[in-house]
Write an enzyme that holds these catalytic residues in place. Structure first.
Site, PDB file in Angstrom:
ATOM      1  N   SER A  14       0.817  -1.208   0.000  1.00 35.32           N
ATOM      2  CA  SER A  14       0.000   0.000   0.000  1.00 35.32           C
ATOM      3  C   SER A  14       0.858   1.269   0.000  1.00 35.32           C
ATOM      4  O   SER A  14       0.487   2.268  -0.611  1.00 35.32           O
ATOM      5  CB  SER A  14      -0.972   0.000   1.172  1.00 35.32           C
ATOM      6  OG  SER A  14      -0.274  -0.040   2.377  1.00 35.32           O
ATOM      7  N   ASP A  43      16.008 -10.110   0.979  1.00 37.43           N
ATOM      8  CA  ASP A  43      16.292  -9.858   2.392  1.00 37.43           C
ATOM      9  C   ASP A  43      16.982  -8.500   2.513  1.00 37.43           C
ATOM     10  O   ASP A  43      18.053  -8.291   1.922  1.00 37.43           O
ATOM     11  CB  ASP A  43      17.203 -11.001   2.889  1.00 37.43           C
ATOM     12  CG  ASP A  43      17.633 -10.823   4.336  1.00 37.43           C
ATOM     13  OD1 ASP A  43      17.265  -9.805   4.955  1.00 37.43           O
ATOM     14  OD2 ASP A  43      18.345 -11.706   4.839  1.00 37.43           O
ATOM     15  N   LYS A  90       8.005   2.840  10.671  1.00 36.06           N
ATOM     16  CA  LYS A  90       7.015   2.576  11.724  1.00 36.06           C
ATOM     17  C   LYS A  90       7.726   2.243  13.034  1.00 36.06           C
ATOM     18  O   LYS A  90       8.716   1.520  13.038  1.00 36.06           O
ATOM     19  CB  LYS A  90       6.147   1.381  11.314  1.00 36.06           C
ATOM     20  CG  LYS A  90       4.973   1.129  12.271  1.00 36.06           C
ATOM     21  CD  LYS A  90       4.564  -0.311  12.308  1.00 36.06           C
ATOM     22  CE  LYS A  90       3.846  -0.799  11.088  1.00 36.06           C
ATOM     23  NZ  LYS A  90       2.459  -0.377  10.993  1.00 36.06           N
TER      24      LYS A  90
END
Lengths: 309, 1002
Positions: free
Chosen positions: A56, A99, A164
């Site tokens: 998103s 990764d 975040k």
């Protein structure tokens, strides 16, 4: 609880479905941008989205960097989205299933950027939450540090890093560490992030690592080793386990993002709060994922996991 | 300020000799598990929680948690209060730690799959790692087979278990097969197996020699956190997020050599959710578990052999083969009564048979033609009396000798006055008599109570009471001269043996409506007698009965977690013990402290059964399943069931103290409202901080938002689904305080989906009537009037602020006006003048409203008179303080924006209006969300708690926030607090989050 009641309780869930975003978290980046305008910079060219699945944020990046822009404006613009999980394609976004801690990933991104550094790196990643708050916060900080390792190797001086965070007991330690690498660190809470959640975002502006520090990704060195020599004193290796000492802590400036007219993610809305008809139910954009405990759920449904032995 | 007591998650627990050693927050707590005594509580870390423990034979203890590690002597740990000076730090999170065999080194495995080998002073001797693999670990363990051979099991986040050799730094296997993160992996002592568990809810067993997957165990319904091999590596014990610990048998098929994991025992050990730690003492086969609820639970692990020895079962065929008794085809057992010598049962052909436990023999006692086909069996165990009745108004009583061999008294009775009988109940009446009741299905027939001598069985007295309407007896209790008979439809009839003509005093519809299953006398206060009443539908109530005044009051009401409730009683510790059926189990449950004492698979309710308490404190459950008679002994545990009771397993969202008076003169009653949807009623001791649980109220169906005592007897709680309950507390009785719901606030729709975020109340003078403001997640603001006599809420004012969620509200009387204040998710403090919107006058001196006897009606919320943005985002909590001269009042607020503020409200005499201004604000008052604030010390101090786990006290005496003291709390998600004045000018703080603690100011 039907599809609609979740729509009423969570306007962002509803909006994400309407606007074709894969997750409601798209609004968090949009609202961060409403205040920081980092995606509105005409000079913004190379962008990296880490821990990007389901995508998103990449959708927002694609929209902001390409939609309605002239050929001149989009010249040299490039978005790379990285995740361990596969992602369905998004316009103008190159997805890498890789990764983020591996040097090879760094090389692939740099190749895609023609060896130019990135202007903006973001990460909306979060680990599985165990319920042990200290562990969950630690793992989240490690995830940020891993993202930061790659960022340190790829971000141009003066670039922006957004990630975040969980605002728990050690968040001030992270702020303090980020302070060594960026000119300005802000803790931003978009209106679309629930007030009841510990979630927030760090917006780190002006990448400015110590001049004497060389960042090199090595698969065998730890995050601590990577950042040693960058004034993050706690990260150096001792021969003897040091006695307990209080870590350096700083409080970052808090900023609420999204204007007052934005929906309140904690509110319950009424049908007549909006012109549009909430009764039209929309199907979720992203079909439900396969949780690891899918088989256990099936066994439970078929009555095979009962209390009696 | 100092912490007096702390309850919260315990992440690890170990047996060591006669001790249980538990990591409890930053403390290590040591208990003698034989008597449950806490021997010492020693702080080992300053901030970090103890996540793991290892103890070696020479009495050294290694504790680790987050980046902290310490190695201390057990002798010091058991004698000292703090060993924090020994705390050492590593650079990474420690996933596991073990001593080496010689006990002179430790291995520390970090979450980056690195191992530090250290000596006991913490000097790093070597660092080992698996090159090329840098996955972060959620779990891991260390197994030393010899000084040269140490294996590491590392559980990665990607579903793989890495097994590697520490000294060779080489990988043996990457075991692939699980889905999701691995939460534990360990190797068996015999070197045969590796076991692992993951996010997929399964346990896998692997062959250490080959790395192949042997089998998978399914059973847990949530994540599994820990595993341990025991019983010579033939069994596994697992603990999970689903609150259970489970025992698995590792079985080897001799034919094909296949290995399987079979679930053999399930124990429900903790409250939702998460059991973190487990260990087993094999000598006594007792497991200890530690959980998020702060409980340390001991569980006797039943092995199949002992389990089998504690149960006997017989079909009539079996009885026939083991005796000379012959049964007919189709003959079945109709009833039974347990005795010390064994049991007496009756068949459908009237054969009364006897079982002698000591020699496992059956004997025919007698055959009664009268008791063919229908019979009801009861008895008085301690007097060796058995009673039978049929449907033809007959009763047969037998008294046996102590050894049960001889009938020493016999009484047969026929009652002419009853047309038919369908029920009979028996109980001991006084020291020398028993009471037997007989009931006929004919409503016109009398309800007959027969009093018999316990020695001779002679009839002493007969009582014939007029039967109340809609009455069908289901259980019996006697008290003084009263007979209390439980009935269908949740009713009780009380008959007075001294006044037979008096109609029964009826208590009807105590709860929703099923049969009253059990009545027990609790205690007497003055002329009021308290009874515990259980209902099959799961409700239990405490009824305060004053027969003299012909009144009663339900002072406590609650329901059990799940299933049917057949009875309850208080044990010697004053704990309420309930029993009944849930799904196919019979359970015995400690309701006071919320844990299962025992459970037995029996096929569920709808069967003949009897539970008897044995003289040694154990139980005997006798039941019939598929025409077999089962006698299951549930022995009294040799150990305490718990070492620490714990509280909630999830976040405490609010705390409220009953401040008006002390409870038992040594502390205060308080309630906690939790995310787990329950409210706990507890009290704490003000000198030790010790918490005693009384009740766990389960009326709410959604996670709680708020709970608040609004006066000395009313408490209000609110939650999602628009639930708001008015509770009444009663602390008149010795045993426990009691609490019950008086009224429920009406919801705005049939399918309520709003959260009631907060409320505030102001009383009317000379009454318990009050007005209450309620604020909602959809921006609604309402004001209600509650009238105690009518027991009804009347809506006075309703409206909506905007569309954002409202988080807090306060009602304030100021300058002869009533102000309704709200605080929003957008950071605004908004004030409404509702003086002219309520039918009450204002008595400012008393801070109460005046009842002008006006009609109540509902009006719209007026426009706000003041609106001020105090915070950037959600205002998490507010507190109000009105200064003594009534010049101003202050709102203390704290928010999601890390800030705290003081807003001063003054009345402008010139303009005749209220104004407000922020007089002090502290933008960085914490590193993260400030979740609660309480003003104390008569407005001079302010307490704040925040998610960064720092408790702060601010001096606010001059309208300025000045930090006075701060201290770290180990409670994560710190989110609730309340204060009360203690003795010697101290203030007591209760702080809640994931855990609970009691603090005291110096």
């Amino acid at each position: 609880m039907g599809k609609n009641s979740k729509d009423k309780r969570d306007m962002y869930y509803r909006k994400a479905k309407e606007q074709g975003f894969r997750a409601r978290s798209a609004f968090k980046l949009l609202q961060l941008n409403d205040d920081f305008h980092f995606l509105d910079d005409p000079n913004l060219k190379r962008v990296v989205d880490l821990c990007a699945a389901p995508g998103s944020w990449s959708q927002v990046l694609s929209q902001k960097l390409f939609d309605g822009k002239t050929a001149e404006e989009i010249k040299d613009r490039k978005i790379v989205a990285v995740d361990l999980q596969p992602m369905s394609p998004i316009n103008h976004v190159t997805t890498l299933q890789a990764d983020i801690t591996h040097p090879k990933t760094l090389k692939r991104i740099l190749d895609l950027f023609g060896n130019e550094k990135a202007d903006f790196v973001c990460s909306d990643g979060a680990p599985d939450v165990t319920g042990l708050h200290d562990l969950d916060e630690y793992v989240q900080q490690q995830l940020i540090m891993s993202a930061l390792q790659l960022t340190a190797c790829i971000l141009k001086k003066g670039g922006i890093f957004v990630a975040k965070i969980f605002r728990g007991r050690d968040i001030d330690m992270l702020y303090s560490q980020l302070g060594y690498l960026f000119d300005k660190v802000v803790c931003a809470k978009p209106k679309s992030s629930r007030g009841t959640s510990l979630e927030a975002f760090i917006v780190c502006i002006g990448y400015n690592p110590p001049s004497d520090w060389v960042s090199t990704l090595d698969v065998n060195s730890s995050v601590e080793e990577f950042f040693s020599g960058c004034h993050m004193s706690k990260l150096s290796i001792h021969d003897k386990l040091p006695s307990w000492q209080e870590d350096e802590r700083t409080i970052a400036k808090f900023m609420s993002c999204g204007n007052l007219e934005s929906f309140d993610s904690d509110a319950t809305y009424h049908l007549d709060d909006f012109k549009e008809d909430l009764n039209t139910s929309l199907d979720p954009v992203q079909s439900p994922t396969n949780p690891p405990y899918k088989k256990a759920l099936e066994l439970k449904r078929s009555g095979k996991l009962t209390r009696a032995v | 300020m100092k912490e007096l007591a702390h309850y919260g998650p315990s992440l690890c627990v170990k047996f060591f000799k006669d001790f249980v050693v538990a990591g409890y927050g930053p403390f290590v707590q040591i208990y003698d598990y034989h008597n449950g005594k806490l021997l010492n509580k020693c702080r080992v870390f300053r901030k970090n929680k103890v996540h793991g423990l290892s103890i070696n034979e020479s009495g050294q203890l290694l504790a680790y948690g987050a980046r902290s590690v310490t190695i201390v002597k057990f002798d010091h740990l058991i004698t000292q209060v703090s060993l924090v000076d020994n705390e050492k730090m590593t650079t990474e999170w420690i996933t596991s730690g073990e001593f080496n065999y010689r006990g002179d080194q430790v291995y520390l495995l970090t979450c980056y799959n690195k191992v530090f080998v250290c000596d006991l002073t913490g000097e790093i001797l070597s660092r080992k790692t698996l090159q090329g693999e840098r996955s972060i670990l959620y779990s891991g363990s260390i197994k030393e087979f010899s000084p040269e051979k140490v294996y590491i099991s590392a559980g990665t986040v990607m579903g793989g278990v890495l097994i590697w050799d520490l000294f060779l730094e080489t990988k043996l296997y990457n075991l692939v097969g699980h889905e999701g993160s691995i939460f534990y992996a360990t190797i068996s002592d015999n070197g045969r197996y590796i076991t692992s568990c993951s996010d997929d809810r399964s346990i896998k067993l692997w062959n250490l020699q080959t790395g192949e997957e042997l089998c998978t165990g399914w059973g847990h319904t949530a994540r599994i956190w820990n595993l341990k091999f025991f019983n010579n590596d033939t069994q596994l014990i697992s603990v999970s997020e689903d609150n259970t610990c489970r025992v698995w048998d590792i079985l080897q098929d001799e034919g094909n050599g296949n290995t399987s994991l079979t679930l053999s025992q399930i124990y429900e050990v903790h409250l939702i959710k998460n059991v973190w730690g487990v260990d087993i003492q094999e000598k006594d086969m007792v497991a200890v578990t530690s959980g998020n609820d702060g409980r340390l639970k001991l569980t006797k692990i039943q092995d199949t052999k002992t389990m089998n020895a504690q149960e006997v079962s017989f079909s009539l065929e079996d009885i026939s083969t083991h005796s000379v008794i012959k049964f007919s085809k189709g003959e079945i057992i109709k009833g039974f009564q347990k005795f010390e010598f064994g049991l007496i049962a009756i068949t459908s052909l009237g054969k009364i048979i006897q079982y002698f436990e000591c020699d496992n023999l059956w004997k025919l006692l007698l055959v009664s033609e009268n008791l063919v086909s229908y019979s009801v069996t009861h008895g008085i165990m301690e007097h060796n009396i058995v009673t039978f009745s049929n449907n033809k108004s007959d009763a047969l009583l037998l008294k046996l000798s102590q050894d049960g061999r001889d009938i020493i008294a016999k009484k047969f009775m026929h009652l002419d006055e009853l047309s038919k009988t369908n029920n009979c109940l028996v109980t001991k009446f006084d020291a020398t008599t028993l009471m037997l009741t007989l009931e006929s299905p004919n409503p016109r027939d009398k309800f007959i109570c027969l009093q018999f001598d316990l020695e001779t069985l002679s009839l002493k007295k007969k009582f014939a009471f007029a039967k109340p309407e809609n009455f069908a007896s289901s259980c019996l209790e006697v008290f003084e001269n009263y007979i209390l008979v439980g009935s269908r439809f949740s009713s009780i009839a009380i008959f007075d043996t001294l006044n037979i003509e008096h109609p029964a005093y009826m208590i009807r519809r105590i709860s929703a409506g099923d049969t009253t299953t059990n009545i027990k006398f609790v205690e007497t206060k003055g002329h009021t007698h308290l009874f515990s009443v259980t209902n099959r539908d799961g409700f239990y109530n405490f009824v305060a009965l004053s027969y003299q005044n012909q009144t009663h009051q339900i002072i406590h009401s609650n329901n059990i977690v799940k299933g049917f409730l057949e009875g309850a009683y208080f044990n010697d510790n004053g704990e309420y013990i309930t029993y009944g059926f849930k799904s196919n189990l019979f359970y015995i449950y400690n309701e006071t402290n919320c844990y299962e004492i025992a459970s037995q698979v029996c096929g569920g309710g709808h069967r003949q059964w009897k539970l008897t308490t044995l003289p040694d404190g154990g139980y005997m459950l006798v039941y019939i399943k598929a025409a077999r008679l089962y006698m299951r002994k549930i022995p009294q545990s040799l150990f305490p069931q718990t070492l620490e009771e714990g509280m909630h397993g999830r976040e405490i969202r609010d705390i409220t103290i009953l401040k008006d008076k002390r409870y038992h003169d040594d502390g205060f009653i308080f309630c906690t409202a939790s995310e787990d949807t329950t409210i706990k009623v507890c009290h704490f001791n003000e000198s030790t901080g010790k918490v005693t649980n009384h009740w766990t109220e389960r009326k709410h169906v959604s996670g709680l938002q708020r709970c608040k005592f609004i006066n000395g007897k009313y408490m209000i709680s609110s939650s999602a689904r628009e639930e708001l309950f008015l509770w009444e507390i009663n602390d008149d009785y010795k045993l426990h305080p009691f609490i019950t719901i008086r009224q429920t606030l009406p919801a705005s729709s049939d399918n309520p989906d709003l959260r009631i975020m907060d409320f505030d109340a102001i009383f009317l003078e000379h009454s318990d009537n009050f007005i209450i403001s309620t604020v909602y997640s959809d921006s609604s603001v309402k004001l209600w009037y509650y009238n105690t006599d009518e027991n009804k809420f009347h809506l006075l004012v309703k409206g909506r602020y905007q569309t954002c969620c409202i988080l807090n509200t306060a009602l304030i009387i100021f300058h002869d006006k009533l102000y309704l204040l709200i605080a929003t998710t957008t950071g605004y403090l908004v004030t409404y003048d509702v003086t002219d919107h309520i039918p009450f006058g204002i008595n400012e001196t008393k801070n109460k409203l005046i009842d002008n006897k006006l009609e109540t009606c509902c009006v719209d919320l007026p426009a706000s008179s003041l609106s001020l943005r105090v915070h950037q985002s959600g205002i998490k909590a507010i507190d109000v303080f009105k200064d003594e001269h009534n010049d101003s009042f202050k709102i203390y607020s704290c928010g999601d924006d890390n800030a705290m503020a003081i807003t001063l409200f003054k009345f402008d005499e010139m303009k005749r209006e209220l104004n407000n201004t922020i007089v002090s604000s502290e933008p960085n008052s914490a590193a993260s969300t400030v979740t609660s604030c309480n003003v104390f010390d008569n407005g001079r101090k302010l307490l704040s708690t925040s998610v960064d786990q720092v408790v702060k006290v601010w001096d606010v005496s001059n309208n300025h926030l000045t930090l006075q003291e701060e201290k770290y709390t180990t409670i994560a998600d710190t989110g609730a607090s309340d204060t009360v004045s203690g003795r010697d000018d101290s203030t007591l703080f209760l702080i809640g989050g994931i855990g609970f603690s009691v603090w005291k100011t110096d």
